[in-house]
Design a protein around this motif. Sequence first.
Motif, mmCIF file in Angstrom:
data_model
loop_
_atom_site.group_PDB
_atom_site.id
_atom_site.type_symbol
_atom_site.label_atom_id
_atom_site.label_comp_id
_atom_site.label_asym_id
_atom_site.label_seq_id
_atom_site.Cartn_x
_atom_site.Cartn_y
_atom_site.Cartn_z
ATOM 1 N N ILE A 58 0.836 -1.209 0.000
ATOM 2 C CA ILE A 58 0.000 0.000 0.000
ATOM 3 C C ILE A 58 0.865 1.251 0.000
ATOM 4 O O ILE A 58 0.621 2.198 -0.769
ATOM 5 C CB ILE A 58 -0.947 -0.008 1.216
ATOM 6 C CG1 ILE A 58 -2.009 -1.106 1.059
ATOM 7 C CG2 ILE A 58 -1.632 1.359 1.372
ATOM 8 C CD1 ILE A 58 -2.794 -1.379 2.330
ATOM 9 N N THR A 59 1.877 1.279 0.836
ATOM 10 C CA THR A 59 2.739 2.457 0.943
ATOM 11 C C THR A 59 3.480 2.716 -0.357
ATOM 12 O O THR A 59 3.647 3.863 -0.781
ATOM 13 C CB THR A 59 3.726 2.280 2.103
ATOM 14 O OG1 THR A 59 2.991 2.114 3.328
ATOM 15 C CG2 THR A 59 4.634 3.488 2.243
ATOM 16 N N GLN A 60 3.910 1.646 -1.021
ATOM 17 C CA GLN A 60 4.620 1.800 -2.287
ATOM 18 C C GLN A 60 3.694 2.298 -3.399
ATOM 19 O O GLN A 60 4.106 3.094 -4.253
ATOM 20 C CB GLN A 60 5.231 0.457 -2.694
ATOM 21 C CG GLN A 60 6.383 0.002 -1.825
ATOM 22 C CD GLN A 60 6.823 -1.414 -2.144
ATOM 23 O OE1 GLN A 60 6.140 -2.147 -2.870
ATOM 24 N NE2 GLN A 60 7.962 -1.814 -1.608
ATOM 25 N N THR A 61 2.450 1.832 -3.383
ATOM 26 C CA THR A 61 1.529 2.109 -4.487
ATOM 27 C C THR A 61 0.725 3.382 -4.270
ATOM 28 O O THR A 61 0.497 4.155 -5.206
ATOM 29 C CB THR A 61 0.572 0.924 -4.683
ATOM 30 O OG1 THR A 61 1.319 -0.291 -4.760
ATOM 31 C CG2 THR A 61 -0.250 1.094 -5.959
ATOM 32 N N PHE A 62 0.291 3.616 -3.032
ATOM 33 C CA PHE A 62 -0.551 4.772 -2.704
ATOM 34 C C PHE A 62 0.011 5.481 -1.470
ATOM 35 O O PHE A 62 -0.551 5.390 -0.372
ATOM 36 C CB PHE A 62 -1.996 4.337 -2.453
ATOM 37 C CG PHE A 62 -2.657 3.655 -3.610
ATOM 38 C CD1 PHE A 62 -3.014 4.373 -4.752
ATOM 39 C CD2 PHE A 62 -2.937 2.297 -3.560
ATOM 40 C CE1 PHE A 62 -3.627 3.748 -5.827
ATOM 41 C CE2 PHE A 62 -3.557 1.658 -4.629
ATOM 42 C CZ PHE A 62 -3.895 2.388 -5.769
ATOM 43 N N PRO A 63 1.130 6.178 -1.614
ATOM 44 C CA PRO A 63 1.788 6.777 -0.442
ATOM 45 C C PRO A 63 0.954 7.820 0.282
ATOM 46 O O PRO A 63 1.207 8.097 1.461
ATOM 47 C CB PRO A 63 3.056 7.400 -1.045
ATOM 48 C CG PRO A 63 2.788 7.543 -2.506
ATOM 49 C CD PRO A 63 1.879 6.408 -2.861
ATOM 50 N N SER A 64 -0.037 8.405 -0.373
ATOM 51 C CA SER A 64 -0.869 9.414 0.290
ATOM 52 C C SER A 64 -2.045 8.815 1.048
ATOM 53 O O SER A 64 -2.761 9.533 1.757
ATOM 54 C CB SER A 64 -1.409 10.412 -0.747
ATOM 55 O OG SER A 64 -2.288 9.778 -1.662
ATOM 56 N N HIS A 65 -2.264 7.515 0.909
ATOM 57 C CA HIS A 65 -3.388 6.873 1.576
ATOM 58 C C HIS A 65 -3.066 6.599 3.046
ATOM 59 O O HIS A 65 -1.921 6.376 3.417
ATOM 60 C CB HIS A 65 -3.748 5.557 0.896
ATOM 61 C CG HIS A 65 -4.414 5.735 -0.428
ATOM 62 N ND1 HIS A 65 -5.067 4.709 -1.074
ATOM 63 C CD2 HIS A 65 -4.549 6.816 -1.232
ATOM 64 C CE1 HIS A 65 -5.562 5.145 -2.218
ATOM 65 N NE2 HIS A 65 -5.250 6.428 -2.335
ATOM 66 N N GLY A 66 -4.103 6.591 3.862
ATOM 67 C CA GLY A 66 -3.945 6.245 5.266
ATOM 68 C C GLY A 66 -4.018 4.743 5.480
ATOM 69 O O GLY A 66 -4.391 3.971 4.585
ATOM 70 N N LEU A 67 -3.661 4.322 6.696
ATOM 71 C CA LEU A 67 -3.645 2.910 7.058
ATOM 72 C C LEU A 67 -4.130 2.738 8.490
ATOM 73 O O LEU A 67 -3.740 3.498 9.386
ATOM 74 C CB LEU A 67 -2.232 2.344 6.956
ATOM 75 C CG LEU A 67 -1.738 1.865 5.594
ATOM 76 C CD1 LEU A 67 -0.231 1.669 5.622
ATOM 77 C CD2 LEU A 67 -2.424 0.544 5.244
ATOM 78 N N ILE A 68 -4.960 1.732 8.703
ATOM 79 C CA ILE A 68 -5.334 1.286 10.038
ATOM 80 C C ILE A 68 -5.186 -0.226 10.041
ATOM 81 O O ILE A 68 -5.837 -0.925 9.263
ATOM 82 C CB ILE A 68 -6.779 1.658 10.405
ATOM 83 C CG1 ILE A 68 -6.981 3.179 10.378
ATOM 84 C CG2 ILE A 68 -7.143 1.106 11.779
ATOM 85 C CD1 ILE A 68 -8.419 3.606 10.561
#
Length: 267
Positions: A58-68
């Motif tokens: 997720i971080t590699q593909t969508f760095p602006s997205h949040g994570l929980i």
Amino acid sequence: MTAIDFIPFVERLATVSGEAILPFFRTAFALEDKNVGGPFDPVTEADRAAETAMRRLITQTFPSHGLIGEEFGSREAEADYVWVLDPIDGTKSFISGLPLWGTLIGLLHKGSPCYGLMNQPFTRERFYGDGRAAFWSGHNNGNGEKTTRKLRVRPCHGLERATLMTTSPRLIPQDLRPRYEALEEKTRMARYGGDCYAYCMLAAGHVDLVVEAGLNVYDIVALIPIIEGAGGIVTSWDGGDPAQGGAVIAAGDKRVHEQALEFLKTK
């Protein structure tokens, strides 16, 4: 982007998490209790390996997205798009060698669940939906070929005909348990266990009610679009938004949902 645009990426997340988990299932592995002194809350190497793999992608593909995530917490949780991950929902079944567990991958858009997938890599099943439609894919058609079918809840005219599921009544806080017990007494049959699988069986039309309490956001966000996409309803016990967890009820039929709420809501 819409939820549909993320489907191929969610499938990749399911694949990488499954690849991280399966080498551990039904083997000897390290186990910890996250709630020492309280109710047993296990976490395994498989949980952490799967969430690490998904977070990295997720971080590699969508760095602006949040994570929980259940194992490694939150990052940018106020972002427009937030991924909500439970690498193994049903860890107690997992450590017991039972296949009643799954990986939950949910996506929030501006705080609302817009897509969810439950992946069971051992049985090679996936349940997924976007709130408007929901589907199952798997290999149980007898010839080994992958098949896909649309999910649809079943009608149920009243509690006296309803099959109810909960993971365990003992997981419902004591102050809420009498309400649950009164509801269970009115149903035709109650079954325990299943965790995320119970919600998917509701979406598939095999059970009528799932009632839980003490859920976290990562326990429920991915399941909401699946149930709603199959025509079901998910709320809190007071009829409100279930996306933050807590005390949650899912039903396949609006009539049963309304009847169940009479037992569960605050008097």
